[in-house]
Write an enzyme that holds these catalytic residues in place. Structure first.
Site, PDB file in Angstrom:
ATOM      1  N   LEU A  33       0.480  -0.879   0.149  1.00 41.06           N
ATOM      2  CA  LEU A  33      -0.113   0.144   0.218  1.00 41.06           C
ATOM      3  C   LEU A  33       0.696   1.058  -0.030  1.00 41.06           C
ATOM      4  O   LEU A  33       2.100   1.224   0.642  1.00 41.06           O
ATOM      5  CB  LEU A  33      -0.708  -0.358   1.405  1.00 41.06           C
ATOM      6  CG  LEU A  33      -1.597  -1.102   1.475  1.00 41.06           C
ATOM      7  CD1 LEU A  33      -2.907  -1.073   3.121  1.00 41.06           C
ATOM      8  CD2 LEU A  33      -2.680  -1.521   0.509  1.00 41.06           C
ATOM      9  N   GLY A  36      -1.679   6.817  -2.562  1.00 36.40           N
ATOM     10  CA  GLY A  36      -2.282   6.599  -3.206  1.00 36.40           C
ATOM     11  C   GLY A  36      -3.699   5.133  -3.541  1.00 36.40           C
ATOM     12  O   GLY A  36      -5.182   6.017  -3.023  1.00 36.40           O
ATOM     13  N   HIS A  37      -3.370   3.804  -2.752  1.00 41.16           N
ATOM     14  CA  HIS A  37      -4.200   3.063  -1.931  1.00 41.16           C
ATOM     15  C   HIS A  37      -4.524   3.713  -0.630  1.00 41.16           C
ATOM     16  O   HIS A  37      -6.239   3.954  -0.361  1.00 41.16           O
ATOM     17  CB  HIS A  37      -3.910   2.659  -1.083  1.00 41.16           C
ATOM     18  CG  HIS A  37      -3.152   0.940  -2.187  1.00 41.16           C
ATOM     19  ND1 HIS A  37      -1.477   1.257  -2.589  1.00 41.16           N
ATOM     20  CD2 HIS A  37      -3.476   0.205  -3.052  1.00 41.16           C
ATOM     21  CE1 HIS A  37      -1.729  -0.095  -3.244  1.00 41.16           C
ATOM     22  NE2 HIS A  37      -2.523  -0.074  -3.725  1.00 41.16           N
ATOM     23  N   GLN A  61      -5.184 -12.444 -12.322  1.00 39.88           N
ATOM     24  CA  GLN A  61      -5.445 -11.315 -13.570  1.00 39.88           C
ATOM     25  C   GLN A  61      -3.635 -11.180 -13.456  1.00 39.88           C
ATOM     26  O   GLN A  61      -3.741 -10.218 -14.763  1.00 39.88           O
ATOM     27  CB  GLN A  61      -5.793 -10.549 -12.992  1.00 39.88           C
ATOM     28  CG  GLN A  61      -5.221  -9.751 -11.643  1.00 39.88           C
ATOM     29  CD  GLN A  61      -5.485  -8.553 -10.545  1.00 39.88           C
ATOM     30  OE1 GLN A  61      -6.242  -9.032 -10.024  1.00 39.88           O
ATOM     31  NE2 GLN A  61      -5.041  -7.054 -11.229  1.00 39.88           N
ATOM     32  N   SER A 185       2.242   3.777  -7.872  1.00 39.75           N
ATOM     33  CA  SER A 185       2.439   2.129  -8.295  1.00 39.75           C
ATOM     34  C   SER A 185       2.759   1.441  -7.278  1.00 39.75           C
ATOM     35  O   SER A 185       4.405   1.465  -7.039  1.00 39.75           O
ATOM     36  CB  SER A 185       2.790   2.289  -9.438  1.00 39.75           C
ATOM     37  OG  SER A 185       2.736   0.923  -9.766  1.00 39.75           O
ATOM     38  N   SER A 186       2.403   0.049  -6.966  1.00 40.67           N
ATOM     39  CA  SER A 186       2.748  -0.823  -6.020  1.00 40.67           C
ATOM     40  C   SER A 186       4.304  -1.330  -6.908  1.00 40.67           C
ATOM     41  O   SER A 186       5.328  -1.116  -6.600  1.00 40.67           O
ATOM     42  CB  SER A 186       2.552  -2.210  -5.956  1.00 40.67           C
ATOM     43  OG  SER A 186       0.871  -1.483  -5.027  1.00 40.67           O
TER      44      SER A 186
HETATM   45  O1  PAF Z   1      -6.028  -2.551  -9.324  1.00 40.32           O
HETATM   46  C1  PAF Z   1      -5.560  -3.430  -8.624  1.00 40.32           C
HETATM   47  O2  PAF Z   1      -5.720  -3.495  -7.649  1.00 40.32           O
HETATM   48  C2  PAF Z   1      -6.482  -5.006  -8.535  1.00 40.32           C
HETATM   49  O3  PAF Z   1      -6.538  -4.927 -10.231  1.00 40.32           O
HETATM   50  C3  PAF Z   1      -7.840  -5.293  -8.002  1.00 40.32           C
HETATM   51  C4  PAF Z   1      -8.489  -4.149  -8.586  1.00 40.32           C
HETATM   52  C5  PAF Z   1      -7.375  -4.945  -6.520  1.00 40.32           C
HETATM   53  C6  PAF Z   1      -8.272  -6.234  -7.888  1.00 40.32           C
HETATM   54  O4  PAF Z   1      -7.476  -7.735  -8.232  1.00 40.32           O
END
Ligand code: PAF
Length: 286
Positions: A33, A36-37, A61, A185-186
């Site tokens: 995190l 941004g988060h 994903q 971004s992470s």
């Molecule tokens: O944007 C992200 O971090 C991911 O694609 C999400 C929405 C948490 C789904 O895994």
């Protein structure tokens, strides 16, 4: 803050909140995190009575196993940040909890999922739809929060929510940037110090392209962005498209009305960075 690792525990916590008549905000994340988060969490906190944040590096994903393997995992630091941000529940399941058996669902996400990220990362958006739909089923939040850095992802999630009939407000939140403009971004932690110094050229170029766009064609604006970014060491643009922000279809010419969105993906060394910028309506372009 309660840390919950099981779906059963999550459902119980959420249903207790709902029985008390509380509105529920969900912030799905993959952890590592950053500010941004935390801006999404702060917004969820401000707009809901009860806030759930999930941390789950969703394997379905990732179309690149190396990207999945090297994705930063920083649970202890993450939970400390969430606690401080006033989150009620941190949902941190392991992969067997979410996928006790393979998820074979294929979502008919349509054209929004076929271009740009969809074309470059086959299966990626279906994996996003799988995990986000599961989270929506477990939590049934009032609102769910997503960052605009992943602009196309939000369009895909809206489509998935429509297909599944979720009555959930999808809230898109502005990109958070470092002081030099790099989109948070992470993956940024994987940049070497030299790459980190160069990476802000992505946002600088997108920003200056808004001026360029005023008196140049869309095609010329694309060339300007790609050539400028690629002229820097370590930087290789994977794609840059200027698209309709609702349909995510790349455009060949500036439309006569309405905003457009320029979406870029750049490899900085082997780190894949994404960013975007809005172009105002009715550019004075030729
Ligand atoms: O944007 C992200 O971090 C991911 O694609 C999400 C929405 C948490 C789904 O895994």
């Amino acid at each position: 803050m309660e840390i919950i690792r099981s779906i059963k525990g999550l459902r119980e916590a959420v249903s207790a909140a709902r029985q008390r008549g509380l509105s529920i905000g969900l912030v799905p994340t993959m952890g590592a995190l950053h500010a941004g988060h935390l801006s999404l969490v702060a917004r969820a906190r401000a707009e809901n009575d009860f806030v759930v944040t999930s941390i789950f590096v969703n394997p379905t994903q990732f179309n690149n196993p190396e990207d999945l393997r090297t994705y930063p995992r920083t649970e202890e630091a993450d939970t400390a940040k969430l606690e401080k941000a006033g989150v009620d529940v941190a949902f941190i399941p392991d992969a067997d909890e979410i996928y006790p058996e393979p998820d074979t669902r294929i979502f008919d996400l349509g054209p929004v999922a076929e271009t740009m990220e969809g074309a470059m990362r086959p299966g990626h958006f279906n994996g996003v739809a799988q995990i986000v739909s599961k989270l929506f089923y477990y939590v049934t939040p009032t609102r769910a929060y997503f960052g605009e850095k992943d602009f196309q992802q939000i369009a895909v999630i809206r489509r998935m929510a429509e297909l599944e009939g979720f009555d959930i407000e999808i809230v898109d939140c502005p990109i958070c940037r470092e002081s030099d403009g790099l989109a948070m971004s992470s993956r940024n932690v994987r940049l070497t110090s030299e790459q980190r110094e160069i990476a802000p050229v992505i946002h600088r170029t997108l920003d200056s392209s808004r001026d360029w766009a005023r008196d140049h064609s869309l095609e010329s604006t694309k060339r300007y962005v790609i050539d400028t970014v690629n002229s820097f060491p370590h930087m290789q643009t994977e794609y840059f498209e200027i698209a309709d922000p609702l349909t995510m279809q790349p455009l060949q010419e500036w439309p006569s009305e309405g905003e457009t969105v320029g979406c870029i993906t750049v490899y900085c060394g082997d780190v894949r960075l994404i960013d975007n910028i809005k172009y105002p309506p009715k550019n004075l372009s030729k």
